[in-house]
Design a protein around this motif. Sequence first.
Motif, PDB file in Angstrom:
ATOM      1  N   UNK A 196       7.701 -12.237  -3.220  1.00  0.00           N
ATOM      2  CA  UNK A 196       7.247 -12.902  -4.442  1.00  0.00           C
ATOM      3  C   UNK A 196       8.362 -13.574  -5.235  1.00  0.00           C
ATOM      4  N   UNK A 197       7.954 -14.503  -6.078  1.00  0.00           N
ATOM      5  CA  UNK A 197       8.894 -15.214  -6.948  1.00  0.00           C
ATOM      6  C   UNK A 197       8.505 -15.033  -8.406  1.00  0.00           C
ATOM      7  N   UNK A 198       9.385 -15.435  -9.274  1.00  0.00           N
ATOM      8  CA  UNK A 198       9.071 -15.459 -10.713  1.00  0.00           C
ATOM      9  C   UNK A 198       9.849 -16.643 -11.272  1.00  0.00           C
ATOM     10  N   UNK A 199       9.364 -17.825 -10.915  1.00  0.00           N
ATOM     11  CA  UNK A 199      10.166 -19.040 -10.978  1.00  0.00           C
ATOM     12  C   UNK A 199      10.202 -19.635 -12.382  1.00  0.00           C
ATOM     13  N   UNK A 200      11.345 -20.220 -12.709  1.00  0.00           N
ATOM     14  CA  UNK A 200      11.510 -20.754 -14.060  1.00  0.00           C
ATOM     15  C   UNK A 200      12.030 -22.179 -14.016  1.00  0.00           C
ATOM     16  N   UNK A 201      11.705 -22.928 -15.081  1.00  0.00           N
ATOM     17  CA  UNK A 201      12.295 -24.253 -15.292  1.00  0.00           C
ATOM     18  C   UNK A 201      12.954 -24.249 -16.662  1.00  0.00           C
ATOM     19  N   UNK A 202      14.180 -24.780 -16.683  1.00  0.00           N
ATOM     20  CA  UNK A 202      14.885 -24.954 -17.950  1.00  0.00           C
ATOM     21  C   UNK A 202      14.673 -26.410 -18.377  1.00  0.00           C
ATOM     22  N   UNK A 203      14.241 -26.621 -19.622  1.00  0.00           N
ATOM     23  CA  UNK A 203      14.114 -27.999 -20.123  1.00  0.00           C
ATOM     24  C   UNK A 203      15.159 -28.190 -21.218  1.00  0.00           C
ATOM     25  N   UNK A 204      16.144 -29.042 -20.902  1.00  0.00           N
ATOM     26  CA  UNK A 204      17.276 -29.258 -21.802  1.00  0.00           C
ATOM     27  C   UNK A 204      16.936 -30.369 -22.810  1.00  0.00           C
ATOM     28  N   UNK A 205      17.704 -30.465 -23.886  1.00  0.00           N
ATOM     29  CA  UNK A 205      17.379 -31.476 -24.905  1.00  0.00           C
ATOM     30  C   UNK A 205      17.441 -32.911 -24.379  1.00  0.00           C
ATOM     31  N   UNK A 206      18.296 -33.139 -23.357  1.00  0.00           N
ATOM     32  CA  UNK A 206      18.429 -34.513 -22.846  1.00  0.00           C
ATOM     33  C   UNK A 206      17.351 -34.870 -21.826  1.00  0.00           C
ATOM     34  N   UNK A 207      16.459 -33.942 -21.513  1.00  0.00           N
ATOM     35  CA  UNK A 207      15.506 -34.155 -20.404  1.00  0.00           C
ATOM     36  C   UNK A 207      14.593 -35.350 -20.651  1.00  0.00           C
ATOM     37  N   UNK A 208      14.212 -35.996 -19.570  1.00  0.00           N
ATOM     38  CA  UNK A 208      13.144 -37.011 -19.618  1.00  0.00           C
ATOM     39  C   UNK A 208      11.837 -36.216 -19.756  1.00  0.00           C
ATOM     40  N   UNK A 209      11.285 -36.208 -20.942  1.00  0.00           N
ATOM     41  CA  UNK A 209      10.160 -35.291 -21.201  1.00  0.00           C
ATOM     42  C   UNK A 209       8.888 -35.682 -20.453  1.00  0.00           C
ATOM     43  N   UNK A 210       8.688 -36.969 -20.185  1.00  0.00           N
ATOM     44  CA  UNK A 210       7.493 -37.369 -19.412  1.00  0.00           C
ATOM     45  C   UNK A 210       7.522 -36.702 -18.048  1.00  0.00           C
ATOM     46  N   UNK A 211       8.700 -36.828 -17.455  1.00  0.00           N
ATOM     47  CA  UNK A 211       8.879 -36.267 -16.118  1.00  0.00           C
ATOM     48  C   UNK A 211       8.778 -34.727 -16.163  1.00  0.00           C
ATOM     49  N   UNK A 212       9.424 -34.139 -17.172  1.00  0.00           N
ATOM     50  CA  UNK A 212       9.437 -32.675 -17.270  1.00  0.00           C
ATOM     51  C   UNK A 212       8.011 -32.140 -17.436  1.00  0.00           C
ATOM     52  N   UNK A 213       7.230 -32.765 -18.308  1.00  0.00           N
ATOM     53  CA  UNK A 213       5.877 -32.245 -18.564  1.00  0.00           C
ATOM     54  C   UNK A 213       5.031 -32.344 -17.290  1.00  0.00           C
ATOM     55  N   UNK A 214       5.146 -33.459 -16.577  1.00  0.00           N
ATOM     56  CA  UNK A 214       4.360 -33.579 -15.330  1.00  0.00           C
ATOM     57  C   UNK A 214       4.785 -32.513 -14.317  1.00  0.00           C
ATOM     58  N   UNK A 215       6.094 -32.335 -14.191  1.00  0.00           N
ATOM     59  CA  UNK A 215       6.606 -31.325 -13.248  1.00  0.00           C
ATOM     60  C   UNK A 215       6.157 -29.924 -13.632  1.00  0.00           C
ATOM     61  N   UNK A 216       6.158 -29.656 -14.929  1.00  0.00           N
ATOM     62  CA  UNK A 216       5.777 -28.325 -15.413  1.00  0.00           C
ATOM     63  C   UNK A 216       4.286 -28.075 -15.160  1.00  0.00           C
ATOM     64  N   UNK A 217       3.462 -29.055 -15.457  1.00  0.00           N
ATOM     65  CA  UNK A 217       2.014 -28.831 -15.343  1.00  0.00           C
ATOM     66  C   UNK A 217       1.610 -28.652 -13.879  1.00  0.00           C
TER      67      UNK A 217
END
Length: 513
Positions: A267-288
């Motif tokens: 099993x995993x317990x996977x995480x994503x770090x979203x930094x202040x400089x992130x491209x938020x459009x891309x981050x939100x799509x990746x997260x969802x």
Amino acid sequence: MPALPSTDHVHDRVTSALQRCGVDHLPEVTGTGHPARTPITGEALFDVAACGPADVERAIGAADTCFRTAWRDTPAPVRGHLVRRLGELLREHKGDLADIVTVEAGKIRSEAAGEVQEMIDICDFAVGLSRQLYGRTMASERPGHRLMETWHPLGVVGVVTAFNFPVAVWAWNTAVALVCGDTVVWKPSELTPLTALACHALLARAASDVGAPSDVHHVLIGGRDTGALLVDDPRVALLSATGSVRMGREVAPRVAARLGRCLLELGGNNAAVVAPSADLDLAVRGVVFGAAGTAGQRCTTLRRLIVHEDVAEAVTDRVVEAYGRLRARIGDPFDDATLVGPLIGESAHRAMAEALEEAAAEGGTVLCGGARCLEKEAPDAYYVEPAVVRMPRQSDIVRQETFAPILYVLTYRTLEEALDIHNGVPQGLSSSIFTTDQREAELFMSAAGSDCGIVNVNIGTSGAEIGGAFGGEKATGGGRESGSDAWRAYMRRATNTVNYSTELPLAQGVSFL
Ligand code: NAD
């Protein structure tokens, strides 16, 4: 919400797909055999014959004999012919197998087709590999000597797989093991016997088409007890087991007790770090996609979002807004409009409900989701709204893998703090950082960064390609499968020193006689 098909409709669709793959005569449900269910309606479709200890004995014996008398001595490129033919049949039956995966695992159709594509890709990879099982030549310290390594087939590989990737994980193991000269005995998840019968039928056809022995592959339908017989059998040279950390803890000491080899994908317990400089459009799509895709039932599903406090509100609002749009797209995984199919069953739903209660008790706030849907249409099926929960800290429940769509949101101030949270869980499978700051990205990928087997930048945690080695560290088990040099786990290495001189110099300058 896309309406659900009837169990009869699902039954007919999967029957045709199974028949086209070469699986005939599945008995109707009598309540006496091993039930093959669909999470789409939660009802049983067939009774499948389960294997007893005598079947396991026969399968391992036949695979072992085949290994010793035929397969290990077949030249690797000729073994590749079998895998090439399997790849052709998988291309031909991609739609059929995807249908069976959707019926048994509840994956939406495009994800099921993607899973079959992984099978095709690994077959292509393994065929190439069949001419590239390279060993090294090393410089000998002695004159007139040559030092080299050769790679030999290992024996019978026992493959135990989980319900959530019912065909791809089998193919990662089997395509590579077969070109490496091993024979395979497969114990699929008790929740996905139909996909296993279809894969076995296609491989049997491939073997017959290319003249390979039919005993290169056996399938054993059954539960944990059947798996345990593979675990304990000394003829199983490598046990490759994919599933929960709980399963790994049971299996690994038993294989170790007989000094066998284990390849664990847990099993995993996977995480994503979203930094202040992130491209938020891309981050939100990746997260969802990472968190809600496959209804949260991937080993690489995103379970923890570690977001910088400067962008935490913006990111969380946008994720919650996207989850709102998912709500209307939960339902029949065969419907193209559906994005979230069912959970595998009642126990998965219970685990999700309990985790949400525990998160609330540990100070969490449910920002959206968590409710069960479609229970009137299908009382035995478990559809849920994916949930987002803000947590004040990484509490006990956050450190566990709950195999359902719950995304915990945590905030951080410094990257050091983010890494402490990130690595502060027992599992170590997949990770990602969304940033446009190269220093942050490099640090995340460095030895002082993510402690996972998969470390991504500006993509989510799920959706690996077959070309890389797949697997994770710590409680995830340490195994690697699929691409890169993962094939070495399926072979044994011999180091050869050849003396072509007329002298007998000893290594390290030792003199004797
Ligand atoms: P599970 O552990 O319940 O079962 C997995 C397989 O192990 C099944 O075939 C089961 O019959 C068998 N098994 C269980 N206990 C056993 C025992 N004591 N001896 C022998 N066999 C045993 O897992 P699941 O619910 O089917 O799958 C979900 C889990 O698998 C999640 O934890 C997920 O993260 C993990 N998973 C990991 C990967 C990976 O590559 N790391 C891939 C897919 C799934």
